[in-house]
Motif scaffolding. Sequence first.
Motif, short mmCIF file in Angstrom:
data_model
loop_
_atom_site.label_atom_id
_atom_site.label_comp_id
_atom_site.label_asym_id
_atom_site.label_seq_id
_atom_site.Cartn_x
_atom_site.Cartn_y
_atom_site.Cartn_z
N LEU A 117 1.87 -6.77 -5.02
CA LEU A 117 1.19 -5.52 -4.65
C LEU A 117 1.48 -5.14 -3.20
CD1 LEU A 117 -2.22 -6.07 -6.48
CD2 LEU A 117 -0.26 -4.68 -7.22
N LEU A 118 1.64 -6.12 -2.34
CA LEU A 118 2.02 -5.84 -0.96
C LEU A 118 3.43 -5.25 -0.90
CD1 LEU A 118 1.01 -6.01 1.93
CD2 LEU A 118 1.91 -8.33 2.05
N ASP A 119 4.32 -5.73 -1.74
CA ASP A 119 5.67 -5.13 -1.83
C ASP A 119 5.59 -3.67 -2.27
OD1 ASP A 119 6.97 -7.43 -1.02
OD2 ASP A 119 7.49 -8.08 -3.05
N ILE A 120 4.70 -3.36 -3.19
CA ILE A 120 4.51 -1.98 -3.61
C ILE A 120 4.02 -1.13 -2.44
CG2 ILE A 120 3.12 -0.45 -5.06
CD1 ILE A 120 3.22 -2.63 -7.23
N ALA A 121 3.08 -1.66 -1.66
CA ALA A 121 2.57 -0.94 -0.49
C ALA A 121 3.70 -0.65 0.50
CB ALA A 121 1.46 -1.74 0.18
N LYS A 122 4.54 -1.63 0.74
CA LYS A 122 5.66 -1.45 1.68
C LYS A 122 6.64 -0.41 1.15
CE LYS A 122 5.36 -6.14 3.51
NZ LYS A 122 5.97 -7.48 3.49
N LEU A 140 -5.96 -1.07 -9.08
CA LEU A 140 -4.77 -1.52 -8.37
C LEU A 140 -4.56 -0.72 -7.09
CD1 LEU A 140 -2.27 -2.11 -11.30
CD2 LEU A 140 -3.35 -3.84 -9.85
N MET A 141 -4.82 0.58 -7.13
CA MET A 141 -4.68 1.40 -5.92
C MET A 141 -5.66 0.94 -4.85
SD MET A 141 -3.85 5.28 -7.11
CE MET A 141 -4.58 5.37 -8.73
N LYS A 148 -4.06 -2.03 4.55
CA LYS A 148 -4.90 -1.96 5.76
C LYS A 148 -4.89 -3.29 6.50
CE LYS A 148 -9.49 -0.61 7.30
NZ LYS A 148 -10.81 -0.14 6.90
N VAL A 149 -5.08 -4.39 5.78
CA VAL A 149 -5.09 -5.72 6.39
C VAL A 149 -3.75 -6.05 7.05
CG1 VAL A 149 -5.21 -8.19 5.84
CG2 VAL A 149 -6.89 -6.62 4.88
N ASN A 150 -2.66 -5.54 6.47
CA ASN A 150 -1.31 -5.84 6.98
C ASN A 150 -0.74 -4.72 7.85
OD1 ASN A 150 -0.31 -8.48 5.62
ND2 ASN A 150 -1.49 -7.40 4.06
N ASN A 151 -1.59 -3.80 8.29
CA ASN A 151 -1.19 -2.70 9.17
C ASN A 151 -0.02 -1.88 8.62
OD1 ASN A 151 -3.15 -3.28 11.21
ND2 ASN A 151 -1.90 -5.02 11.81
N ILE A 152 -0.07 -1.60 7.35
CA ILE A 152 0.95 -0.78 6.71
C ILE A 152 0.37 0.64 6.59
CG2 ILE A 152 2.29 -0.40 4.61
CD1 ILE A 152 2.09 -3.44 4.14
N PRO A 153 1.04 1.61 7.22
CA PRO A 153 0.52 2.98 7.16
C PRO A 153 0.75 3.60 5.79
CG PRO A 153 2.62 2.94 8.29
CD PRO A 153 2.28 1.51 7.96
N LEU A 154 -0.28 3.64 5.00
CA LEU A 154 -0.13 4.06 3.61
C LEU A 154 -1.14 5.15 3.27
CD1 LEU A 154 1.30 3.34 0.94
CD2 LEU A 154 -0.54 1.72 0.51
N LYS A 155 -0.66 6.17 2.60
CA LYS A 155 -1.53 7.23 2.11
C LYS A 155 -1.53 7.18 0.59
CE LYS A 155 -2.23 12.16 1.91
NZ LYS A 155 -1.68 13.48 2.13
N ILE A 156 -2.70 7.00 0.01
CA ILE A 156 -2.82 6.92 -1.43
C ILE A 156 -3.51 8.18 -1.93
CG2 ILE A 156 -3.95 5.74 -3.34
CD1 ILE A 156 -3.39 3.13 -1.97
N VAL A 157 -2.90 8.80 -2.93
CA VAL A 157 -3.49 9.98 -3.57
C VAL A 157 -3.86 9.58 -4.98
CG1 VAL A 157 -3.09 12.34 -4.32
CG2 VAL A 157 -2.07 11.52 -2.18
N LYS A 158 -5.13 9.65 -5.29
CA LYS A 158 -5.62 9.27 -6.63
C LYS A 158 -5.79 10.53 -7.45
CE LYS A 158 -7.94 5.18 -4.95
NZ LYS A 158 -9.21 4.48 -4.82
N SER A 159 -5.04 10.59 -8.55
CA SER A 159 -5.19 11.75 -9.44
C SER A 159 -4.92 11.35 -10.87
CB SER A 159 -4.24 12.86 -9.03
OG SER A 159 -2.92 12.43 -9.08
N LEU A 208 1.66 4.86 -10.26
CA LEU A 208 1.09 3.86 -11.17
C LEU A 208 0.56 4.62 -12.38
CD1 LEU A 208 -0.95 1.66 -8.67
CD2 LEU A 208 1.37 1.30 -9.50
N LEU A 209 0.99 4.20 -13.55
CA LEU A 209 0.58 4.86 -14.78
C LEU A 209 -0.27 3.92 -15.61
CD1 LEU A 209 4.03 6.40 -15.73
CD2 LEU A 209 2.19 7.48 -14.43
N CYS A 210 -1.14 4.51 -16.41
CA CYS A 210 -2.00 3.72 -17.27
C CYS A 210 -2.14 4.42 -18.61
CB CYS A 210 -3.38 3.54 -16.62
SG CYS A 210 -4.48 2.50 -17.58
N ASN A 211 -2.12 3.66 -19.67
CA ASN A 211 -2.24 4.21 -21.01
C ASN A 211 -3.66 4.05 -21.56
OD1 ASN A 211 -1.21 5.46 -23.31
ND2 ASN A 211 -0.80 3.51 -24.30
N ASP A 212 -4.55 3.51 -20.75
CA ASP A 212 -5.94 3.28 -21.16
C ASP A 212 -6.69 4.60 -21.22
OD1 ASP A 212 -8.41 2.24 -21.70
OD2 ASP A 212 -8.46 0.90 -19.99
N LYS A 213 -7.49 4.79 -22.24
CA LYS A 213 -8.23 6.03 -22.39
C LYS A 213 -9.64 5.94 -21.77
CE LYS A 213 -5.82 7.69 -26.48
NZ LYS A 213 -4.58 7.33 -25.97
#
Length: 71
Positions: A21-26, A51-52, A60-71, A35-40
């Motif tokens: 998950l840290l690799d995904i953040a980087k 996961l987001m 945040k803990v690893n000081n990675i500047p990340l912007k997450i948009v949840k939709s 990230l996709l989900c098939n759950d209804k």
Amino acid sequence: MGRVYKRFKEEMNTPTIEAFLLDIAKQAVNEEVYLLCNDKAQEQHCHRFILMDIIEELAKVNNIPLKIVKS
């Protein structure tokens, strides 16, 4: 915090999964990641939202500047 959320988050709390998950953040710093989900289930119980949250916390803990948009 719901039971499903808490349980899934606990299951994701392993060194191997956190490293993945840290690799995904980087990666998300330089390119769009989806990230996709098939759950209804309702959004708040969807695994991708959990996961987001975890990825956001790891960034945040690893000081990675990340912007997450949840939709």
